[in-house]
Enzyme design. Structure first.
Site, PDB file in Angstrom:
ATOM      1  N   ASN A 125       0.880  -1.173   0.000  1.00  7.34           N
ATOM      2  CA  ASN A 125       0.000   0.000   0.000  1.00  7.34           C
ATOM      3  C   ASN A 125       0.918   1.225   0.000  1.00  7.34           C
ATOM      4  OD1 ASN A 125      -1.784   2.048   0.480  1.00  7.34           O
ATOM      5  ND2 ASN A 125      -2.708   1.132   2.301  1.00  7.34           N
TER       6      ASN A 125
ATOM      7  N   GLU B 196      -8.060  -5.476   5.171  1.00 12.07           N
ATOM      8  CA  GLU B 196      -7.952  -5.214   3.735  1.00 12.07           C
ATOM      9  C   GLU B 196      -6.780  -5.974   3.118  1.00 12.07           C
ATOM     10  OE1 GLU B 196      -9.064  -0.724   3.156  1.00 12.07           O
ATOM     11  OE2 GLU B 196      -8.524  -1.115   5.224  1.00 12.07           O
TER      12      GLU B 196
ATOM     13  N   HIS C  59     -12.905   2.730   0.060  1.00 20.86           N
ATOM     14  CA  HIS C  59     -12.939   1.719   1.134  1.00 20.86           C
ATOM     15  C   HIS C  59     -13.618   0.430   0.682  1.00 20.86           C
ATOM     16  CE1 HIS C  59     -12.806   5.046   4.462  1.00 20.86           C
ATOM     17  NE2 HIS C  59     -11.593   4.598   4.201  1.00 20.86           N
TER      18      HIS C  59
ATOM     19  N   ARG D  28     -11.462  15.533   7.305  1.00 24.07           N
ATOM     20  CA  ARG D  28     -12.305  15.900   6.166  1.00 24.07           C
ATOM     21  C   ARG D  28     -13.699  16.282   6.638  1.00 24.07           C
ATOM     22  NH1 ARG D  28     -10.751  10.608   3.508  1.00 24.07           N
ATOM     23  NH2 ARG D  28      -8.729  11.006   2.557  1.00 24.07           N
TER      24      ARG D  28
ATOM     25  N   ARG E 112      -2.652  -2.333  -3.298  1.00 24.91           N
ATOM     26  CA  ARG E 112      -3.848  -1.543  -3.086  1.00 24.91           C
ATOM     27  C   ARG E 112      -3.766  -0.360  -4.043  1.00 24.91           C
ATOM     28  NH1 ARG E 112      -4.929   3.347   0.793  1.00 24.91           N
ATOM     29  NH2 ARG E 112      -7.162   3.490   0.521  1.00 24.91           N
TER      30      ARG E 112
END
Ligand code: ADP
Length: 414
Positions: A7, A395, A189, A250, A99
């Protein structure tokens, strides 16, 4: 098959090596050999690595870019000093799973990487200018170091949400903007939502078609997904990860007119406002203190600070609104799933989100909710008709499994 899961971020590289194959996937016997991260790439970088349950080891090295970081990592893994007997040389890395943040409308599933696919990922840079370039760098570095014969697979954050129907993915903008620039909801996601949907299915003994859930991935980034008959029907992140829930830094949803208003009043450019919405807002912006939910909850318990309280309340209220919206959008669900650092570890946040949801048949069991920290299980009461579960996400495991599945399918096409 030893799968190196990567990743790649702007200055970091997270990695795991997971030994797995079709039989091991079927029996859930995947073997996690090591995991870690290289931080501060571009300067004096720090490698943290953990072999199985052994203590974390920390090393430092000057690593000027992603290629240098991956080279250092692979050399270290293959050397005697790593103490990892499974990896004696780089030939013991049999495949790489990446990823990749944005697959646009091009990639609807995990894909074996060749020149055409790499070009496709580059074409999506427009949609994810902060993320996809790092993923591309990771892929090129792995190919340069391990050679063309080591298969590499891209697993996209967006692909699970490619099943969204047009009424969920189109914005109410002039249609030509979608045609010209592919401005639409993509969602992110996806690997996490897909993983918890799979675990839920396993826990209940359901088929994919029987899986009707609303999942909340609440980490630094946060998103909700409405999953009907095992497929993503709607999700809260949009063309970029900025839309939807309140997150660490965010803003999530807001009136689009606010962007112009801030630009005029604060004499900022559009891209500066975008940065403010991505990096200075959310929990950090409201509290003025931190983007870290655990710290906010501690602060709230100790000092009952007004803005900290507001940050937590706005975060939970926004999530509850999405829960209600998705129940309506999908015509009811069987369960609500919580995952991500906050979703997995905070009974307090889960309880606040589920408060006053009895009308929908959702009632948490206080003891089960308190007990389910960092582990998988039901948190709703026996009389709840809308169940709730905490399910730790994984993940990397799904990326390793997809990598194996894609490679095996390629070598034995059906
Ligand atoms: P990322 O999205 O970067 O992978 P994580 O999924 O690890 O991040 O989530 C990080 C968030 O989880 C932080 O806000 C952190 O405070 C929060 N978190 C972790 N443990 C707890 C806890 N016990 N209680 C509340 N929040 C927690």
């Amino acid at each position: 098959m030893n799968v190196l899961v990567l990743n790649a971020g702007s200055s970091s590289l997270k990695f795991q090596i997971i030994a797995t194959d079709l039989e091991q996937i079927k029996d859930e016997k995947d073997d996690r050999i090591c995991r870690g991260e290289i931080e501060s790439i571009g300067g004096e970088a720090i490698l943290r690595i953990r072999y199985r349950a052994e203590p974390v080891r920390t090393l430092t090295a000057a690593l000027h870019d992603m290629g240098a970081a991956l080279d250092y990592l692979i050399r270290f893994l293959a050397s005697d000093r790593s103490g990892i007997p499974e990896i004696k040389s780089s030939a013991d890395v049999h495949a790489v799973g990446h990823r990749v943040v944005h697959g646009g409308e091009l990639f609807k599933e995990s894909t074996l990487i060749d020149d055409r696919v790499l070009k496709g990922i580059e074409d999506c840079i427009d949609l994810a200018p902060l993320h996809n370039p790092n993923n591309v760098k990771g892929i090129i570095a792995a190919r340069d170091l391990l050679g063309q014969d080591v298969p590499q697979v891209a697993v996209f954050d967006t692909s699970f949400h490619q099943s969204l129907p047009p009424e969920a993915y189109l914005y109410a903008l002039p249609y030509h903007l979608y045609r010209r620039h592919r401005i639409r909801r993509y969602g992110f996601h996806g690997t996490s939502h897909r993983y918890v949907a799979f675990r839920y299915r396993a826990l209940r003994g359901f088929t994919r078609e029987q899986t009707n859930i609303i999942s909340f991935h609440l980490g630094n980034g946060c998103s909700a997904a409405a999953i009907k008959a095992g497929k993503s029907l709607d999700t809260s992140m949009g063309m970029t990860p900025l839309e939807g829930l309140v997150m660490g830094t965010r803003s999530g949803d807001l009136d689009p007119a606010i962007v112009g208003m801030i630009a005029r009043k604060e004499a900022m450019s559009a891209s500066e406002v975008e940065t403010l919405l991505n990096t200075q807002s959310g929990l950090l912006g409201i509290s003025g203190l931190t983007n870290d939910m655990r710290e906010l909850l501690n602060e709230l318990n100790e000092h009952d600070d007004r803005r900290v309280k507001l940050a937590v309340e706005i975060f939970c209220y926004r999530a509850r609104k999405y829960l209600g919206a998705y129940l309506a959008g999908m015509g009811g669900a069987d369960a609500v799933i919580f995952t991500g650092g906050i979703g997995e570890n905070s009974p307090d946040v889960r309880a606040r989100i589920c408060a006053s949801m009895e009308w929908a048949g959702l009632r948490l069991d206080l003891d089960k909710n308190q007990a389910m920290v960092g582990r998988e299980g039901i948190i709703s009461s026996n009389d709840s008709t809308l169940h709730a579960y905490a399910i730790p996400t994984d993940e990397e495991l799904l990326i390793a499994r997809d990598t194996v599945r894609v490679i095996r399918k390629m070598s034995h096409p059906s």
